[in-house]
Design a protein around this motif. Structure first.
Motif, PDB file in Angstrom:
ATOM      1  N   GLY A   1      54.748  43.591  51.302  1.00  0.00           N
ATOM      2  CA  GLY A   1      55.552  43.758  50.098  1.00  0.00           C
ATOM      3  C   GLY A   1      54.848  43.421  48.804  1.00  0.00           C
ATOM      4  O   GLY A   1      55.439  43.522  47.722  1.00  0.00           O
ATOM      5  N   ARG A   2      53.576  43.044  48.871  1.00  0.00           N
ATOM      6  CA  ARG A   2      52.790  42.726  47.668  1.00  0.00           C
ATOM      7  C   ARG A   2      51.653  43.723  47.531  1.00  0.00           C
ATOM      8  O   ARG A   2      51.074  44.166  48.514  1.00  0.00           O
ATOM      9  CB  ARG A   2      52.198  41.317  47.736  1.00  0.00           C
ATOM     10  CG  ARG A   2      53.197  40.193  47.859  1.00  0.00           C
ATOM     11  CD  ARG A   2      52.457  38.877  48.142  1.00  0.00           C
ATOM     12  NE  ARG A   2      51.475  38.580  47.112  1.00  0.00           N
ATOM     13  CZ  ARG A   2      50.268  38.046  47.358  1.00  0.00           C
ATOM     14  NH1 ARG A   2      49.878  37.813  48.601  1.00  0.00           N
ATOM     15  NH2 ARG A   2      49.452  37.776  46.361  1.00  0.00           N
ATOM     16  N   ARG A   3      51.322  44.066  46.286  1.00  0.00           N
ATOM     17  CA  ARG A   3      50.153  44.905  46.018  1.00  0.00           C
ATOM     18  C   ARG A   3      48.980  43.972  45.721  1.00  0.00           C
ATOM     19  O   ARG A   3      48.939  43.330  44.663  1.00  0.00           O
ATOM     20  CB  ARG A   3      50.433  45.849  44.844  1.00  0.00           C
ATOM     21  CG  ARG A   3      51.411  46.966  45.223  1.00  0.00           C
ATOM     22  CD  ARG A   3      51.884  47.746  44.007  1.00  0.00           C
ATOM     23  NE  ARG A   3      50.795  48.433  43.321  1.00  0.00           N
ATOM     24  CZ  ARG A   3      50.296  49.611  43.678  1.00  0.00           C
ATOM     25  NH1 ARG A   3      50.779  50.236  44.746  1.00  0.00           N
ATOM     26  NH2 ARG A   3      49.339  50.182  42.993  1.00  0.00           N
ATOM     27  N   VAL A   4      48.071  43.880  46.664  1.00  0.00           N
ATOM     28  CA  VAL A   4      46.961  42.930  46.575  1.00  0.00           C
ATOM     29  C   VAL A   4      45.658  43.686  46.303  1.00  0.00           C
ATOM     30  O   VAL A   4      45.329  44.635  47.024  1.00  0.00           O
ATOM     31  CB  VAL A   4      46.828  42.120  47.883  1.00  0.00           C
ATOM     32  CG1 VAL A   4      45.654  41.151  47.798  1.00  0.00           C
ATOM     33  CG2 VAL A   4      48.127  41.369  48.181  1.00  0.00           C
ATOM     34  N   PRO A   5      44.902  43.295  45.276  1.00  0.00           N
ATOM     35  CA  PRO A   5      43.603  43.928  45.023  1.00  0.00           C
ATOM     36  C   PRO A   5      42.608  43.590  46.137  1.00  0.00           C
ATOM     37  O   PRO A   5      42.470  42.427  46.526  1.00  0.00           O
ATOM     38  CB  PRO A   5      43.152  43.317  43.690  1.00  0.00           C
ATOM     39  CG  PRO A   5      44.374  42.694  43.103  1.00  0.00           C
ATOM     40  CD  PRO A   5      45.231  42.284  44.256  1.00  0.00           C
ATOM     41  N   VAL A   6      41.955  44.607  46.629  1.00  0.00           N
ATOM     42  CA  VAL A   6      40.906  44.419  47.636  1.00  0.00           C
ATOM     43  C   VAL A   6      39.619  45.021  47.087  1.00  0.00           C
ATOM     44  O   VAL A   6      39.583  46.195  46.710  1.00  0.00           O
ATOM     45  CB  VAL A   6      41.280  45.089  48.975  1.00  0.00           C
ATOM     46  CG1 VAL A   6      40.133  44.945  49.981  1.00  0.00           C
ATOM     47  CG2 VAL A   6      42.557  44.478  49.546  1.00  0.00           C
ATOM     48  N   VAL A   7      38.573  44.204  47.026  1.00  0.00           N
ATOM     49  CA  VAL A   7      37.254  44.671  46.582  1.00  0.00           C
ATOM     50  C   VAL A   7      36.387  44.831  47.824  1.00  0.00           C
ATOM     51  O   VAL A   7      36.171  43.875  48.575  1.00  0.00           O
ATOM     52  CB  VAL A   7      36.607  43.674  45.599  1.00  0.00           C
ATOM     53  CG1 VAL A   7      35.177  44.105  45.280  1.00  0.00           C
ATOM     54  CG2 VAL A   7      37.439  43.581  44.320  1.00  0.00           C
ATOM     55  N   HIS A   8      35.915  46.043  48.057  1.00  0.00           N
ATOM     56  CA  HIS A   8      35.089  46.331  49.231  1.00  0.00           C
ATOM     57  C   HIS A   8      33.604  46.263  48.862  1.00  0.00           C
ATOM     58  O   HIS A   8      33.187  46.718  47.808  1.00  0.00           O
ATOM     59  CB  HIS A   8      35.407  47.729  49.771  1.00  0.00           C
ATOM     60  CG  HIS A   8      36.834  47.902  50.181  1.00  0.00           C
ATOM     61  ND1 HIS A   8      37.353  47.365  51.335  1.00  0.00           N
ATOM     62  CD2 HIS A   8      37.870  48.559  49.579  1.00  0.00           C
ATOM     63  CE1 HIS A   8      38.631  47.680  51.442  1.00  0.00           C
ATOM     64  NE2 HIS A   8      38.969  48.404  50.388  1.00  0.00           N
ATOM     65  N   ASN A   9      32.836  45.689  49.779  1.00  0.00           N
ATOM     66  CA  ASN A   9      31.385  45.610  49.580  1.00  0.00           C
ATOM     67  C   ASN A   9      30.729  45.609  50.963  1.00  0.00           C
ATOM     68  O   ASN A   9      30.463  44.558  51.542  1.00  0.00           O
ATOM     69  CB  ASN A   9      31.028  44.338  48.798  1.00  0.00           C
ATOM     70  CG  ASN A   9      29.530  44.235  48.520  1.00  0.00           C
ATOM     71  OD1 ASN A   9      28.796  45.204  48.683  1.00  0.00           O
ATOM     72  ND2 ASN A   9      29.091  43.054  48.119  1.00  0.00           N
ATOM     73  N   TYR A  10      30.486  46.813  51.508  1.00  0.00           N
ATOM     74  CA  TYR A  10      29.925  46.893  52.863  1.00  0.00           C
ATOM     75  C   TYR A  10      29.261  48.256  53.058  1.00  0.00           C
ATOM     76  O   TYR A  10      29.339  49.129  52.206  1.00  0.00           O
ATOM     77  CB  TYR A  10      31.020  46.660  53.907  1.00  0.00           C
ATOM     78  CG  TYR A  10      32.127  47.685  53.909  1.00  0.00           C
ATOM     79  CD1 TYR A  10      31.986  48.902  54.582  1.00  0.00           C
ATOM     80  CD2 TYR A  10      33.335  47.458  53.251  1.00  0.00           C
ATOM     81  CE1 TYR A  10      32.996  49.850  54.583  1.00  0.00           C
ATOM     82  CE2 TYR A  10      34.358  48.390  53.260  1.00  0.00           C
ATOM     83  CZ  TYR A  10      34.185  49.584  53.929  1.00  0.00           C
ATOM     84  OH  TYR A  10      35.180  50.529  53.936  1.00  0.00           O
ATOM     85  N   GLY A  11      28.610  48.396  54.207  1.00  0.00           N
ATOM     86  CA  GLY A  11      27.972  49.666  54.554  1.00  0.00           C
ATOM     87  C   GLY A  11      26.518  49.749  54.128  1.00  0.00           C
ATOM     88  O   GLY A  11      26.000  50.841  53.882  1.00  0.00           O
TER      89      GLY A  11
END
Length: 220
Positions: free
Chosen positions: A177-187
């Motif tokens: 129920g929350r919009r949470v920022p996710v920062v991706h750093n992979y690959g």
């Protein structure tokens, strides 16, 4: 390389010699962790099967789960590239040697010499392959014949967390129920150490953007 230097490698017609640095990752990673803890960071080791498990604990999530992102965030562009190397006792070797295709290499280190290797896409095996071991010894001994008298100390297998393009971006994910920022750093594949500081700074910039855009919450 000069004609005289190339005589050491009769199967090659061209070569380059240069000075560079070599990172001892086992030591380097411990140093990074110590630096992180000293800055106030906390380390908790546990299995995370879904970002939903983190929804009530964090306002921003930075996803550096590497190959685990294939299941953690459903990124089907992730794939393993299997690498197998040997650690050998050859203290007389002081210079690295790398064949042009990058598949055969000899990297002297502080405590031993790393020789390799393999680059097997979509191969999830973590077991040592004796056929690969023999191939590595044959190929590396062609480049450096003195390795034939060196002792094999250990064999090691790892999976490079590969992606055609490393993913460094942010998104808003609906978690409980929350919009949470996710920062991706992979690959990063086999270039993790090379790209680490640059992509980390980019990820930090994205985290700062997320913080700047977050509404202030008054505590009463």
């Amino acid at each position: 390389m000069t004609d005289g230097e190339l005589k050491r490698f009769p199967d090659h017609k061209f070569g380059q010699a240069f000075t560079t640095i070599k990172c001892e990752c086992s030591t380097y990673l411990l140093w990074l962790e110590k630096r992180f803890r000293k800055a106030g960071g906390q380390v908790e080791q546990r299995r995370v099967n879904s970002l939903q498990e983190l929804s009530n604990s964090y306002d921003i999530i930075v996803n550096c789960s590497g190959l685990g992102s294939k299941t953690l965030v459903g990124d089907n562009k992730m794939y393993p590239v299997r690498g197998q190397v040997l650690k050998m006792e050859a203290p007389w070797l002081q210079h690295f040697i790398r064949d042009g295709d990058g598949m055969t290499y000899i990297y002297p280190g502080i405590h031993n010499v790393t020789v390799g290797g393999t680059r097997q896409e979509e191969d999830w095996r973590l077991q040592v392959d004796e056929g690969d071991t023999k191939s590595i010894l044959v190929r590396c001994s062609r480049l450096e014949p003195s390795l034939s008298k060196a002792r094999v100390l250990s064999e090691w297998v790892g999976l490079r967390p590969s992606r055609r393009n490393p993913r460094v971006e942010r998104e808003l994910v609906q978690l409980q129920g929350r919009r949470v920022p996710v920062v991706h750093n992979y690959g990063h594949g086999g270039c993790g150490v090379t790209l680490a500081w640059g992509t980390a700074l980019d990820a930090l910039g994205l985290v700062r953007q997320c913080l700047h855009e977050m509404p202030l919450q008054a505590k009463l």
